[in-house]
Structure formats: structure tokens, C-alpha cells
Design an enzyme around this catalytic site. Sequence first.
Site, short mmCIF file in Angstrom:
data_model
loop_
_atom_site.label_atom_id
_atom_site.label_comp_id
_atom_site.label_asym_id
_atom_site.label_seq_id
_atom_site.Cartn_x
_atom_site.Cartn_y
_atom_site.Cartn_z
N TYR A 156 40.86 42.93 47.30
CA TYR A 156 41.63 42.50 45.80
C TYR A 156 43.09 43.24 45.86
O TYR A 156 43.41 44.26 46.43
CB TYR A 156 40.74 43.34 45.00
CG TYR A 156 39.28 42.95 44.89
CD1 TYR A 156 38.86 41.90 45.45
CD2 TYR A 156 38.23 43.53 44.11
CE1 TYR A 156 37.64 41.01 45.34
CE2 TYR A 156 36.92 43.07 43.79
CZ TYR A 156 36.62 42.17 44.60
OH TYR A 156 35.47 41.56 44.45
N GLY B 88 32.96 32.52 35.23
CA GLY B 88 34.35 31.94 34.95
C GLY B 88 34.80 31.76 33.56
O GLY B 88 35.69 31.10 33.20
N GLY B 89 34.22 32.51 32.69
CA GLY B 89 34.39 32.42 31.41
C GLY B 89 33.74 31.25 30.67
O GLY B 89 33.64 31.09 29.31
#
Length: 330
Positions: free
Chosen positions: A53, A220-221
Site C-alpha cells: 500500500y 467501489g462506491g
Amino acid sequence: MEYTQLGRTGLKVSRLVLGTMNFGPQTGEADSHAIMDAALDAGINFFDTANVYGWGENKGRTESIIGNWFAKGGDRRDKVVLATKVYGNMGADGPAWPNHDKLSAVNIRRAVDASLKRLQTDYIDVYQFHHIDRDTPFEEIWQAVDVLVQQGKILYVGSSNFPGYKIAQANEIAARRGGTIGLVSEQCLYNLAERRAEMEVIPAARDYGLGVIPWSPLHGGLLGGVLKKQAEGGRRASGRAADTLADPAKRAQIQAYEDLLDKHGVEPGEAALAWLLTRPGVTGPIVGPRTGEQLASAVRAAGLELSEELLTGLDEIFPGPGPSPEAFAW
């Protein structure tokens, strides 16, 4: 905040997992620290990250942000159940230098030491395999894990993105070797719009005593009220959500979802998280807030009770695949 055991272990974790993937790429260090402080204040004790990340040239940046937060003291490290991951290439983008990615004993040893340095801690609570490694036998992986456990560098081991048969294979080999507890958790893509994990992954996890940690709980929203936000001039969908909305049938499905929740007076994103907390085998979904308000919304979802009428309506809009093997056989 409610707590539960992580799979078959004695480890108590919050029913929400703080995902940190946005720390660095989208959320600066100061705001990331504020979010982690707010998460602790809300009772969230399970933090998830990964060595890659930060992405691109900044791989490892997220772990470093967390390490700097731990270094502030105040019992921060002692209060957190820390999970990170190993698998990806930590070098420059492109092909990895030999033995600098995946799950060989060499790379596991190297990756653990590098993560510990960035995280500014001497142990990792849950060390997770970010993906299956088709080239490394589990006998080698478990041998490497045993050494790290004996050294006190890791306490438990989990998987991420494993198919059901790999969960079974990993834990059967661990049982034959003896002396290791095997996998105790599985992170998988699981939400209202993506329920394929119900066929094999979640049944395998439950049979072998793994806690299920869904990632991308809002897909993803897509499940966060995307159509309403667009209509109000908000941020447009991108990635997985945009691809889904390009299909007229899928767009109609999301509209029906938002209409149903509007009827019940429930925020879409909070309903999607609350639904996951009703699912058998789920320890807690990973929430990856970019802001404090997004974290507050997730915390509200943890206390939300969905009516049977609403749960039935959600199943009608997003029907699951059904149990295995009946979902694909008689």
C-alpha cells in the site's frame, strides 16, 4: 462497538476493520493519524494494511504512516490488532527481481522484517498472504511461518483472495505438519453486488474456523448511493462502479436498491455495511475511510439493525448464487 472472536482463535476484534489503503495515496499523514485516533475512540481495534500500500514508487508508505502513528505512544500499538500482508513485488514497477515477491520462505522472511521496520513494531498480530502462490508448496510456507512464530514476529496467519480449495489445502497441510494453527482468517471480495464468495469461499472458511473479512463492502462506491450523488452533482463513479453502471440492467438494479433504502430511510452505504454484519461467518467488513465523516458513517452502520422486510427486499434485488453445489448442479 461490538467485538467478536477472529475465527476459531481467542483473539477479540471489532466488528468493523479499519482499512488503510487510502493512507498516503489519498489521505495525508496528519489526516490518517486523526482517522486512526478516531477509530480507536470509536472502539475499532482491528487495523488492516499491506506492504504494497502506497503503490508505485511509494510502496510501503502506508505502513510507514501507521508506524509513525504507533511511535506517538499512548498505548496505540497495544490497543491495535494489526494485520498486514505479503505477496506483491516491493521493488519498482515491472517484473520482480527473483525471490522478491510471492510466498517463498526467502521472501516471507525478507518481507516480515521490512514491514516490522516500517510499522515500528516488533510483532504483527495477523500476517496475511495477499494472494495464492501457485509455485510455492504450503509445506515451505508453513515452515517459514513456524520460524516467525517462534521468533515472536507474527502471532496468527490469514489469507486474502483465496479460493475455497486453497483454504482447505492450506489448513489440511498445516494439520498434517502439526504445531501450527493454520489460517485463521480470509479476506475476500464480498458485498451485496458480489456474492460469489457464498458458494465456496465462505463455506470453506466456516468449516475450517476462519473469520471472514470482506473487502470492498461498497463495491467501489457502487453501493454508497452513487446515483443519488451523481444527480446532486457529486463525484462521478469510477473504476468498478463506473463499469457496472455502464450496463443498463445493472444500473436499474442499483436504482432499485437506492429507491428501497430511501423508502426505509436508511443511507445506502450504511445499509451495505450493516447487511454484511448479518451474514454468517463474517467477522467484520473492511472500511477504508478517506475522511473522518466516512469513518463516522461506518461506525453508525455497526449499530444499525435492518428489518426483515428490508433484508428480504435486498435479497430480491441482489439474489445470492445459492449454496454449492446446488448453485451449479442438481
